[in-house]
Design an enzyme around this catalytic site. Structure first.
Site, PDB file in Angstrom:
ATOM      1  N   ALA A   1       3.148   6.847  -9.005  1.00 15.74           N
ATOM      2  CA  ALA A   1       4.609   6.490  -8.140  1.00 15.74           C
ATOM      3  C   ALA A   1       4.613   5.360  -7.766  1.00 15.74           C
ATOM      4  O   ALA A   1       3.524   4.739  -7.413  1.00 15.74           O
ATOM      5  CB  ALA A   1       4.469   7.856  -6.967  1.00 15.74           C
ATOM      6  N   ASP A   2       5.831   4.817  -7.440  1.00 10.62           N
ATOM      7  CA  ASP A   2       6.227   3.460  -6.721  1.00 10.62           C
ATOM      8  C   ASP A   2       7.492   3.764  -6.069  1.00 10.62           C
ATOM      9  O   ASP A   2       8.372   4.337  -6.245  1.00 10.62           O
ATOM     10  CB  ASP A   2       6.445   2.413  -7.736  1.00 10.62           C
ATOM     11  CG  ASP A   2       6.446   1.080  -6.541  1.00 10.62           C
ATOM     12  OD1 ASP A   2       4.948   0.717  -6.656  1.00 10.62           O
ATOM     13  OD2 ASP A   2       7.304   0.574  -6.531  1.00 10.62           O
TER      14      ASP A   2
END
Length: 232
Positions: free
Chosen positions: A73-74
């Site tokens: 995830a970012d």
């Protein structure tokens, strides 16, 4: 779908993402990607930037794993047209927090799921314009956006928050869940997205990757998920 038959790998050093993913009750291990998280070159939308970074993290781990599903995830904070990542120092953290004070901004978290045995991304969303990450096509990627309004906190509160060392691993320099600072006045959308891992979107991605998520597991999601507008 069948129960998880391969290992699940979380490609993140974030304790918040680890805690949120644990709510699903699925066995997983953490492998932290050794990756430069500088923002990609301009020409991408914030959503594409976040997806590119999440995909790069997932692929970086998948290249060293023989099997398993790699989830990455970012999270980016968007104020107007400006993308705010993690502050580099106390001065930048204070500037970010003053900038966001008593205003509304967007929080975007992108997700990527990679089958390490195939080392490519699956397909939960069409690839953004410009193709994929490296030689692999963008697939089993998704992103979630939440609108967040900050309260009118004071400079002394900013200083105290920074003195605790809290801002430096967080996009936009803040945590919605911080009980002492409580920087957020209100939000519209997924709460867990602002924390850094939109669980309902994670569930959708894992289901599309062939992982069975049971009703019992859904019953153990955080209380905030009951009010989440995202569908599973």
């Amino acid at each position: 779908m069948t129960p998880l038959a391969v290992s699940l790998i979380l490609a993140s050093g974030s304790p918040r993402r680890r805690q949120l993913l644990a709510c699903l009750g699925l066995p997983f291990r953490v492998v932290v990607p050794d990756l430069d998280e500088d923002l990609p070159a301009t020409g991408l939308t914030p959503e594409q930037m976040a997806e590119a970074l999440a995909g790069a993290k997932a692929l970086a781990i998948a290249q060293h794993e023989g099997a398993g599903l790699v989830l990455a995830a970012d999270t980016l904070v968007i104020d107007g047209e400006t993308v705010l990542g993690k502050p580099r120092d106390a001065v930048e953290a204070a500037a970010m927090l003053r900038r966001l004070r008593d205003r509304e901004h967007r929080v975007i978290t992108a997700l990527a799921l990679v089958d390490a045995g195939r080392r490519e991304l699956g397909s939960a969303a069409p690839p953004p314009s410009g193709g994929g990450i490296g030689a692999a096509p963008l697939a089993l990627v998704d992103h979630v956006t939440t609108a967040v309004r900050m309260r009118a906190y004071g400079d002394d509160e900013i200083a105290a928050y920074i003195a605790r060392g809290e801002p430096f691993d967080k996009a936009g320099a803040y945590a919605i869940q911080d009980e002492a600072f409580r920087p957020v006045a209100s939000f519209d959308g997924c709460y867990c997205n602002v924390v850094g891992l939109p669980l309902r979107a994670v569930i959708r991605l894992l289901q599309q990757g062939g992982v069975d998520i049971t009703d019992e597991q859904l019953a153990h999601l955080p209380a905030e998920c009951a009010r989440c507008p995202l569908e599973v």
